[in-house]
Design a protein around this motif. Structure first.
Motif, PDB file in Angstrom:
ATOM      1  N   ASP A  80      -2.643  29.009  29.134  1.00  0.00           N
ATOM      2  CA  ASP A  80      -2.762  30.428  29.449  1.00  0.00           C
ATOM      3  C   ASP A  80      -1.357  30.994  29.635  1.00  0.00           C
ATOM      4  O   ASP A  80      -0.710  30.768  30.654  1.00  0.00           O
ATOM      5  N   HIS A  81      -0.864  31.718  28.610  1.00  0.00           N
ATOM      6  CA  HIS A  81       0.479  32.287  28.669  1.00  0.00           C
ATOM      7  C   HIS A  81       0.521  33.623  29.414  1.00  0.00           C
ATOM      8  O   HIS A  81       1.583  34.220  29.531  1.00  0.00           O
ATOM      9  N   ASP A  82      -0.626  34.088  29.901  1.00  0.00           N
ATOM     10  CA  ASP A  82      -0.631  35.294  30.733  1.00  0.00           C
ATOM     11  C   ASP A  82      -0.176  34.978  32.149  1.00  0.00           C
ATOM     12  O   ASP A  82       0.063  35.878  32.940  1.00  0.00           O
ATOM     13  N   GLN A  83      -0.069  33.687  32.468  1.00  0.00           N
ATOM     14  CA  GLN A  83       0.401  33.245  33.788  1.00  0.00           C
ATOM     15  C   GLN A  83       1.893  32.923  33.709  1.00  0.00           C
ATOM     16  O   GLN A  83       2.401  32.538  32.656  1.00  0.00           O
ATOM     17  N   THR A  84       2.603  33.055  34.819  1.00  0.00           N
ATOM     18  CA  THR A  84       4.009  32.678  34.875  1.00  0.00           C
ATOM     19  C   THR A  84       4.202  31.671  35.991  1.00  0.00           C
ATOM     20  O   THR A  84       3.939  32.019  37.149  1.00  0.00           O
ATOM     21  N   PRO A 119       3.535  29.403  32.330  1.00  0.00           N
ATOM     22  CA  PRO A 119       2.286  29.183  31.601  1.00  0.00           C
ATOM     23  C   PRO A 119       1.438  28.100  32.270  1.00  0.00           C
ATOM     24  O   PRO A 119       1.960  27.114  32.769  1.00  0.00           O
ATOM     25  N   LEU A 120       0.152  28.318  32.283  1.00  0.00           N
ATOM     26  CA  LEU A 120      -0.776  27.439  32.986  1.00  0.00           C
ATOM     27  C   LEU A 120      -1.593  26.620  31.982  1.00  0.00           C
ATOM     28  O   LEU A 120      -2.442  27.164  31.283  1.00  0.00           O
TER      29      LEU A 120
END
Length: 97
Positions: A31-35, A37-38
């Motif tokens: 999930d690259h919307d997390q910082t 990435p998750l």
């Protein structure tokens, strides 16, 4: 698809990948919307992996091309995030109980 939880498991599966000379899908989503990435295993999106083997600088969603899936690279056994429309074989995991 396979979930890899240790260097030993990665090394065994890399033996399969290296002998076939093809990169393979792993059962991981990023999930690259997390910082930062998750990453998470597709079988359990609520559980982050205990161990990963990404190449240096990965997972990076290169040029924002939707790199949400993870492959094992044939030359090294290291992992890389790639777009999910890439055509690859996968490594399947079977639970024998």
């Amino acid at each position: 698809m396979v979930e890899i939880n240790s260097l030993d498991e990665n090394d065994v599966l890399f033996g399969v990948v290296a002998s076939d000379r093809k990169n393979r899908w792993l059962g991981m989503h990023v999930d690259h919307d997390q910082t930062p990435p998750l990453p998470w295993w597709m079988s359990n999106p609520n559980q982050m992996p205990q161990w990963t083997n990404f190449l240096p600088g990965e997972s990076n969603n290169h040029e924002y091309h939707g790199e949400t899936r993870v492959q094992m690279r044939k030359p090294t056994g290291k992992w890389n995030d790639v777009p999910c429309d890439k055509k690859l074989k996968c490594i399947c995991e079977i639970n024998i109980n």
